[in-house]
Design an enzyme around this catalytic site. Structure first.
Site, PDB file in Angstrom:
ATOM      1  N   ARG A   1      21.776  -3.904   3.339  1.00 35.51           N
ATOM      2  CA  ARG A   1      22.600  -3.441   2.209  1.00 35.51           C
ATOM      3  C   ARG A   1      24.103  -3.609   2.419  1.00 35.51           C
ATOM      4  NH1 ARG A   1      19.472   2.159   1.600  1.00 35.51           N
ATOM      5  NH2 ARG A   1      17.579   1.403   0.597  1.00 35.51           N
TER       6      ARG A   1
ATOM      7  N   LYS B   1      25.157   6.491   3.422  1.00 37.16           N
ATOM      8  CA  LYS B   1      24.688   5.447   2.495  1.00 37.16           C
ATOM      9  C   LYS B   1      25.271   5.715   1.105  1.00 37.16           C
ATOM     10  CE  LYS B   1      20.281   4.621   4.786  1.00 37.16           C
ATOM     11  NZ  LYS B   1      18.845   4.936   4.781  1.00 37.16           N
TER      12      LYS B   1
ATOM     13  N   GLN C   1      16.386  16.225  -2.413  1.00 37.88           N
ATOM     14  CA  GLN C   1      15.553  15.021  -2.357  1.00 37.88           C
ATOM     15  C   GLN C   1      14.092  15.328  -2.069  1.00 37.88           C
ATOM     16  OE1 GLN C   1      19.279  12.686  -0.358  1.00 37.88           O
ATOM     17  NE2 GLN C   1      17.320  11.631  -0.243  1.00 37.88           N
TER      18      GLN C   1
ATOM     19  N   HIS D   1      14.113  13.042  -7.325  1.00 39.02           N
ATOM     20  CA  HIS D   1      15.305  13.615  -6.674  1.00 39.02           C
ATOM     21  C   HIS D   1      16.204  14.273  -7.725  1.00 39.02           C
ATOM     22  CE1 HIS D   1      14.183  11.613  -3.085  1.00 39.02           C
ATOM     23  NE2 HIS D   1      15.103  10.676  -3.012  1.00 39.02           N
TER      24      HIS D   1
ATOM     25  N   ARG E   1      -3.240  -2.021   9.583  1.00 35.26           N
ATOM     26  CA  ARG E   1      -3.962  -0.794   9.187  1.00 35.26           C
ATOM     27  C   ARG E   1      -4.677  -0.976   7.847  1.00 35.26           C
ATOM     28  NH1 ARG E   1       0.802   1.259  11.433  1.00 35.26           N
ATOM     29  NH2 ARG E   1       1.927   0.887   9.503  1.00 35.26           N
TER      30      ARG E   1
ATOM     31  N   CYS F   1      17.991   5.250  -2.774  1.00 35.28           N
ATOM     32  CA  CYS F   1      17.514   5.896  -4.007  1.00 35.28           C
ATOM     33  C   CYS F   1      18.522   6.884  -4.612  1.00 35.28           C
ATOM     34  CB  CYS F   1      16.181   6.586  -3.763  1.00 35.28           C
ATOM     35  SG  CYS F   1      16.157   7.589  -2.285  1.00 35.28           S
TER      36      CYS F   1
ATOM     37  N   ALA G   1       4.126   4.051  -1.023  1.00 39.27           N
ATOM     38  CA  ALA G   1       4.489   4.790  -2.240  1.00 39.27           C
ATOM     39  C   ALA G   1       5.231   3.871  -3.211  1.00 39.27           C
ATOM     40  CB  ALA G   1       5.356   5.995  -1.877  1.00 39.27           C
TER      41      ALA G   1
ATOM     42  N   THR H   1       0.810  -1.228   0.000  1.00 42.83           N
ATOM     43  CA  THR H   1       0.000   0.000   0.000  1.00 42.83           C
ATOM     44  C   THR H   1       0.839   1.272   0.000  1.00 42.83           C
ATOM     45  OG1 THR H   1      -0.055  -0.245   2.388  1.00 42.83           O
ATOM     46  CG2 THR H   1      -1.990  -1.015   1.199  1.00 42.83           C
TER      47      THR H   1
HETATM   48  P1  A2P Z   1       0.161   0.123   5.730  1.00 38.46           P
HETATM   49  O1  A2P Z   1      -0.370   0.943   4.588  1.00 38.46           O
HETATM   50  O2  A2P Z   1      -0.770  -0.985   6.110  1.00 38.46           O
HETATM   51  O3  A2P Z   1       0.636   0.947   6.886  1.00 38.46           O
HETATM   52  P2  A2P Z   1       5.433   4.224   2.749  1.00 38.46           P
HETATM   53  O4  A2P Z   1       6.905   3.965   2.577  1.00 38.46           O
HETATM   54  O5  A2P Z   1       4.801   4.855   1.560  1.00 38.46           O
HETATM   55  O6  A2P Z   1       5.155   4.934   4.025  1.00 38.46           O
HETATM   56  O7  A2P Z   1       4.745   2.762   2.874  1.00 38.46           O
HETATM   57  C1  A2P Z   1       5.098   1.838   3.848  1.00 38.46           C
HETATM   58  C2  A2P Z   1       4.475   0.469   3.528  1.00 38.46           C
HETATM   59  O8  A2P Z   1       4.918  -0.457   4.520  1.00 38.46           O
HETATM   60  C3  A2P Z   1       2.957   0.454   3.586  1.00 38.46           C
HETATM   61  O9  A2P Z   1       2.485  -0.482   2.644  1.00 38.46           O
HETATM   62  C4  A2P Z   1       2.699  -0.029   5.000  1.00 38.46           C
HETATM   63  O10 A2P Z   1       1.446  -0.673   5.155  1.00 38.46           O
HETATM   64  C5  A2P Z   1       3.779  -1.052   5.135  1.00 38.46           C
HETATM   65  N1  A2P Z   1       4.098  -1.323   6.537  1.00 38.46           N
HETATM   66  C6  A2P Z   1       4.493  -0.453   7.481  1.00 38.46           C
HETATM   67  N2  A2P Z   1       4.673  -1.090   8.674  1.00 38.46           N
HETATM   68  C7  A2P Z   1       4.408  -2.401   8.451  1.00 38.46           C
HETATM   69  C8  A2P Z   1       4.395  -3.564   9.275  1.00 38.46           C
HETATM   70  N3  A2P Z   1       4.737  -3.524  10.540  1.00 38.46           N
HETATM   71  N4  A2P Z   1       4.051  -4.751   8.692  1.00 38.46           N
HETATM   72  C9  A2P Z   1       3.696  -4.804   7.386  1.00 38.46           C
HETATM   73  N5  A2P Z   1       3.673  -3.728   6.574  1.00 38.46           N
HETATM   74  C10 A2P Z   1       4.025  -2.549   7.085  1.00 38.46           C
END
Ligand code: A2P
EC number: 1.2.1.11
Length: 338
Positions: A101, A214, A157, A243, A41, A130, A15, A13
């Protein structure tokens, strides 16, 4: 035609996760199955893939059985939490986080630079930072002609590097400022709209921030060139998703500007963008949504006979993250290295 494989996206879900989904569809990745994983979530939500609504599953210990490949982009702690389960299940993890990494036995791969490194994976392949990927694809063609001795880079960035919620935050802040309200910062440490600040990653013992280190360490690992001297200043700017970087390169002897332009113009993954008459060079809005890193303003460094300056812009979510990960996956499938 390689055999289709079973893929899971961890962080679907986010970015980068949503871009991974788009790239798997648009590049006709040979999929036997696609599983979308995220945090509690996102329970009950769906995402569209090739006209079909796919459910988001909450990641748990059984999520990785029946997977050949996991594209992980849910942050370092989530990658560390699930890496063992993923590899134990027999899947290969292409990890977008910084968690593995710099682990010596984990390949750190940019397919245009060091594809062969991927062959020796032991279940995990790391996708580089990135800014490092974007700079790497742009300067590697020059390094192949004459080894780079020193790099001085300043980055500009975008918010996307801090995730989808940071991008939304910059939009809200912009609206608030234009409405005469005080902008709030919850995801990023300070208001970014109409502002900029040095990169928000933690400061290390040598007073560089982690993002800067990095760039130093990962570039050396990808180029297999520990001897390159690198210094970086990373800055967050109020751009949504591409970026930019100002790069100064030093060689042992002068590097002809025309040779640099020719090498960059024909290299994979980069595009020479220069119109000196119109003062038109790469811009984040032109790089957004593009696969190639745009490079221009290639010029002789007037302060050093062996120096070159250049400017680049690249889509942080695409080549800086999701596209590079999908290219690694394609490499594994094509060469039978899964
Ligand atoms: P969720 O949308 O359910 O919070 P971004 O880098 O754009 O912030 O996205 C982070 C991604 O990592 C999202 O898909 C988020 O899901 C997922 N994520 C964050 N924490 C966890 C976790 N503890 N377990 C699984 N997925 C996670």
């Amino acid at each position: 035609m390689p055999s289709p494989i079973r893929v899971a996206i961890l962080g679907a879900t986010g970015a980068v996760g949503t871009e991974l989904l788009e790239l798997l569809a648009s590049r006709n990745f040979p999929l036997a199955d696609l599983k979308l994983l995220a945090s509690p979530r996102s329970a009950g939500k769906t995402l569209e893939f090739q006209g079909e609504k796919l459910p988001i599953q909450v990641v748990d210990g059984s999520a990785f059985k029946d997977c050949d490949l996991v594209l992980a982009s849910a942050g370092g702690s989530t990658s560390k939490r699930w890496a063992e389960e993923i590899t134990k299940a027999g899947a290969v993890m292409v990890d977008n986080s910084s968690a593995f990494r710099m682990v010596p036995e984990v390949p750190l791969v940019v397919p245009e630079i060091n594809p062969e490194a991927a062959q020796n994976h032991q279940g995990i392949i790391a996708n580089p930072n990135c800014t490092t990927i974007l700079m790497g694809v742009a300067i590697y063609p020059l390094h192949q002609i004459q080894p780079i001795q020193r790099i001085v880079v300043a980055t500009y960035q975008s918010a996307s590097g801090a995730g989808a919620m940071a991008m939304e935050e910059v939009k809200h802040q912009s609206r608030d400022i234009l409405a005469g309200k005080t902008p709030q910062a919850e995801i990023l440490p300070y208001p970014l709209a109409f502002n900029l600040f040095p990169h928000n990653s933690p400061i290390t013992d040598n007073h560089y921030c982690e993002e800067e280190m990095k760039m130093v360490q990962e570039t050396r690992k990808i180029f297999a060139a520990e001897e390159i001297r690198i210094t970086a200043t990373c800055v967050r700017v109020p751009v949504l998703r591409a970026h930019s970087e100002a790069v100064n390169l030093e060689f042992a002897t002068p590097f002809p500007v025309d040779l640099a332009k020719t090498a960059i113009a024909k290299a994979p993954g980069v595009k020479l963008v220069e119109d000196w008459q119109k003062n038109y060079f790469p811009m984040p809005i032109d790089a957004t949504g593009q696969d190639d890193v745009l490079v221009g303003r290639i010029r002789q460094d007037i302060s050093h006979p062996n120096g070159l300056d250049l400017w680049l812009c690249g889509d942080q979510i695409r080549k800086g993250a999701a596209l590079n990960a999908v290219q690694i996956a394609e490499l594994l499938v094509e060469r039978g290295w899964l």
